[in-house]
Scaffold this motif. Structure first.
Motif, PDB file in Angstrom:
ATOM      1  N   GLU A 211       1.826 -35.287  -5.012  1.00  0.00           N
ATOM      2  CA  GLU A 211       2.350 -35.804  -6.285  1.00  0.00           C
ATOM      3  C   GLU A 211       3.696 -35.176  -6.645  1.00  0.00           C
ATOM      4  O   GLU A 211       3.851 -33.957  -6.635  1.00  0.00           O
ATOM      5  CB  GLU A 211       1.372 -35.528  -7.425  1.00  0.00           C
ATOM      6  CG  GLU A 211      -0.019 -36.076  -7.208  1.00  0.00           C
ATOM      7  CD  GLU A 211      -0.965 -35.055  -6.596  1.00  0.00           C
ATOM      8  OE1 GLU A 211      -2.185 -35.262  -6.704  1.00  0.00           O
ATOM      9  OE2 GLU A 211      -0.483 -34.040  -6.031  1.00  0.00           O
TER      10      GLU A 211
ATOM     11  N   CYS B  43      -3.819 -35.582  -9.304  1.00  0.00           N
ATOM     12  CA  CYS B  43      -4.213 -36.962  -9.597  1.00  0.00           C
ATOM     13  C   CYS B  43      -4.436 -37.772  -8.325  1.00  0.00           C
ATOM     14  O   CYS B  43      -5.325 -38.626  -8.278  1.00  0.00           O
ATOM     15  CB  CYS B  43      -3.195 -37.638 -10.506  1.00  0.00           C
ATOM     16  SG  CYS B  43      -1.576 -37.908  -9.765  1.00  0.00           S
TER      17      CYS B  43
ATOM     18  N   CYS C  93       5.008 -41.315 -11.197  1.00  0.00           N
ATOM     19  CA  CYS C  93       4.315 -40.467 -10.218  1.00  0.00           C
ATOM     20  C   CYS C  93       4.640 -41.018  -8.829  1.00  0.00           C
ATOM     21  O   CYS C  93       4.302 -42.157  -8.497  1.00  0.00           O
ATOM     22  CB  CYS C  93       2.811 -40.492 -10.440  1.00  0.00           C
ATOM     23  SG  CYS C  93       1.885 -39.564  -9.167  1.00  0.00           S
TER      24      CYS C  93
ATOM     25  N   LYS D 143      -2.159 -35.103 -14.378  1.00  0.00           N
ATOM     26  CA  LYS D 143      -1.149 -34.701 -13.405  1.00  0.00           C
ATOM     27  C   LYS D 143      -1.690 -33.754 -12.346  1.00  0.00           C
ATOM     28  O   LYS D 143      -1.289 -33.792 -11.192  1.00  0.00           O
ATOM     29  CB  LYS D 143       0.027 -34.032 -14.132  1.00  0.00           C
ATOM     30  CG  LYS D 143       0.955 -34.990 -14.851  1.00  0.00           C
ATOM     31  CD  LYS D 143       2.192 -34.240 -15.318  1.00  0.00           C
ATOM     32  CE  LYS D 143       3.203 -35.189 -15.938  1.00  0.00           C
ATOM     33  NZ  LYS D 143       4.441 -34.484 -16.322  1.00  0.00           N
ATOM     34  N   ASP D 144      -2.589 -32.907 -12.727  1.00  0.00           N
ATOM     35  CA  ASP D 144      -3.104 -31.893 -11.816  1.00  0.00           C
ATOM     36  C   ASP D 144      -4.021 -32.538 -10.772  1.00  0.00           C
ATOM     37  O   ASP D 144      -5.182 -32.834 -11.047  1.00  0.00           O
ATOM     38  CB  ASP D 144      -3.862 -30.813 -12.598  1.00  0.00           C
ATOM     39  CG  ASP D 144      -4.305 -29.666 -11.701  1.00  0.00           C
ATOM     40  OD1 ASP D 144      -3.731 -29.514 -10.602  1.00  0.00           O
ATOM     41  OD2 ASP D 144      -5.227 -28.941 -12.095  1.00  0.00           O
TER      42      ASP D 144
ATOM     43  N   PHE E 170       6.514 -35.791  -9.853  1.00  0.00           N
ATOM     44  CA  PHE E 170       6.708 -36.492 -11.127  1.00  0.00           C
ATOM     45  C   PHE E 170       8.188 -36.497 -11.488  1.00  0.00           C
ATOM     46  O   PHE E 170       8.852 -35.457 -11.475  1.00  0.00           O
ATOM     47  CB  PHE E 170       5.874 -35.833 -12.221  1.00  0.00           C
ATOM     48  CG  PHE E 170       4.395 -35.876 -11.929  1.00  0.00           C
ATOM     49  CD1 PHE E 170       3.655 -37.001 -12.229  1.00  0.00           C
ATOM     50  CD2 PHE E 170       3.766 -34.799 -11.323  1.00  0.00           C
ATOM     51  CE1 PHE E 170       2.295 -37.061 -11.953  1.00  0.00           C
ATOM     52  CE2 PHE E 170       2.409 -34.842 -11.041  1.00  0.00           C
ATOM     53  CZ  PHE E 170       1.674 -35.981 -11.356  1.00  0.00           C
TER      54      PHE E 170
ATOM     55  N   VAL F 168       3.399 -42.306 -15.431  1.00  0.00           N
ATOM     56  CA  VAL F 168       2.702 -41.176 -16.050  1.00  0.00           C
ATOM     57  C   VAL F 168       2.297 -41.585 -17.464  1.00  0.00           C
ATOM     58  O   VAL F 168       3.137 -41.899 -18.309  1.00  0.00           O
ATOM     59  CB  VAL F 168       3.605 -39.931 -16.096  1.00  0.00           C
ATOM     60  CG1 VAL F 168       2.886 -38.785 -16.794  1.00  0.00           C
ATOM     61  CG2 VAL F 168       4.017 -39.521 -14.681  1.00  0.00           C
TER      62      VAL F 168
END
Length: 433
Positions: free
Chosen positions: A100, A196, A107, A193-194, A102, A187
């Motif tokens: 990932e 994903c 993403c 986010k962690d 960002f 996003v």
């Protein structure tokens, strides 16, 4: 296009649609062989009480390579070996760990280039993900393995618009790290986010994210193939290089039989990155499989003679002459879509063919009325290479390099002549008879 060509293209299309990674290619090959009566063997098991004259078998190696062989009813220590080889991989993109990234509310996935891809051909297409996932198990030396395919358009790599890049039609260099990262999602508040992507992958395979140890996941073009031309004389599809040869090899080993010989196909991985891996043609893997076969019959001391008296048919696509750039090709020895089988020749032995092996292939083609044409690159543009020289050098076997002509080789989508698949499959069948 006649009925035979249409049937062969349909069979090729099924393989292409199923083969979204080298692992899935091997699974499809295994299915075809199993349906034809070939029996499975384990790479690390003893074969002495499992194989016999008149039988047909296959063995997978490291999930992405496969050998299939049929043993003649009169198989003896004087029998010769015929091998047809192809590769199961193609230029594409491969996901890195923790992929990932960002940026500006998007993403993206961190990917690297696998093989010599034409990068621009991957832009603005519907892309998906497939490959292998390894999970924890009770025995750390035997992780659980799952093969997965998202089976839907999931990603895209957008071009920069001409308004922001006025020189785009003058040619542009694409940076693999900055320009080739596909978009996965926007996003939002609902996107964690962690990890994903790991969560998405876990949901896809029905496992817990913490159980995933590692993966080998490839980004593939999920567009379907299409027949083109007034008489449907062209076929456009992803992954023609080198699934055309994989399907021809399977056709040949299933139908070809010799009473006093050993027929084998070798479907190797990693040709596009050099072949020097445990599952590639640049190692002793093929020789070790042959040793297991011959030792099962007590013919250990005869393998070298069988190799010297054998023949390797190395199959990979050839460069069809481009109608807009004929100056890039040899003025005499060029091939076009619809010319049939291309016999590839090079003084520097990037193709394994020599005059004797050319004569063998020409003899088969003439006997079976299979269209063919000889091909050489321009002397100042050497072209690529195949696994033929590597494998024949290791096995010390006479060899020939052949394949179907294609346009846009190494593009995310290539073009071939529909009749040429019939020619290649027909040659494989004749080779094994």
């Amino acid at each position: 296009m006649n009925d035979t060509s249409f049937t062969n293209i349909q069979r090729l299309e099924k393989l292409i649609q199923a083969s979204v990674s080298p692992y899935h290619c091997i699974q499809n090959a295994e299915s075809q062989l199993s349906n034809a009566g070939f029996l499975p063997l384990g790479l690390s098991e003893k074969w002495g009480d499992k194989i016999k004259a008149g039988g047909s078998y296959y063995v997978k190696a490291f999930d992405s390579t496969l050998f299939a062989f049929s043993i003649g009813e009169d198989f003896s220590d004087a029998s010769s070996i015929r091998i047809a080889s192809a590769h199961t991989d193609w230029p594409c993109l491969k996901l890195k760990p923790s992929p990932e990234i960002f940026s500006e509310g998007y993403c993206k996935l961190n990917a690297e280039i696998y093989g010599g891809a034409i990068l621009s051909s991957w832009l603005d297409r519907p892309l998906s993900i497939a490959g292998k996932v390894c999970l924890k198990s009770e025995d750390p030396f035997q992780p659980k393995t799952i093969f997965t395919d998202f089976q839907r358009p999931l990603l895209t790599i957008p071009s920069l618009p001409i308004h922001l890049n006025k020189k785009v039609n003058e040619g542009i260099a694409l940076n693999p790290q900055t320009d080739m990262l596909p978009i996965l999602s926007m996003v939002t508040d609902g996107l964690e986010k962690d990890g994903c992507f790991l969560k998405l992958l876990a949901a896809q395979i029905g496992e817990e994210p913490d159980d995933i140890l590692d993966y080998e996941l490839f980004i593939y073009n999920c567009e379907e193939g299409a027949l083109l031309g007034i008489d449907r004389e062209f076929y456009s599809s992803p992954r023609l290089d080198n699934l055309t040869s994989v399907q021809a090899a399977i056709d040949g080993i299933i139908t070809g039989r010799r009473r006093n010989g050993l027929n084998m196909i070798a479907l190797f991985d990693n040709e596009e990155i050099g072949s020097f891996t445990k599952q590639g043609a640049g190692t002793s893997l093929a020789e070790r499989v042959l040793e297991k076969i011959y030792s099962s019959f007590g013919y250990e001391n005869s393998l070298n003679d069988a190799l010297f008296n054998g023949f390797l048919l190395s199959m990979d696509v050839a460069h069809a002459v481009h109608p807009n750039h004929s100056e890039k090709y040899d003025p005499k020895n060029k091939v076009a879509l619809g010319d049939g089988v291309a016999i590839k020749m090079a003084a520097r032995q990037s193709y394994a063919t020599d005059s004797r092996s050319v004569s063998v292939i020409e003899g088969l083609c003439r006997k079976e009325h299979i269209p063919y044409k000889k091909f050489s690159n321009r002397s100042d543009i050497p072209g690529g290479s195949t696994l033929g020289t590597i494998a024949s050098g290791l096995l010390n076997m006479p060899a020939a390099d052949i394949g179907v002509p294609v346009l846009a080789m190494h593009s995310a989508r290539e073009v071939m002549g529909t009749a040429d698949q019939t020619a290649l499959s027909s040659l494989c069948r004749a080779f094994f008879c």
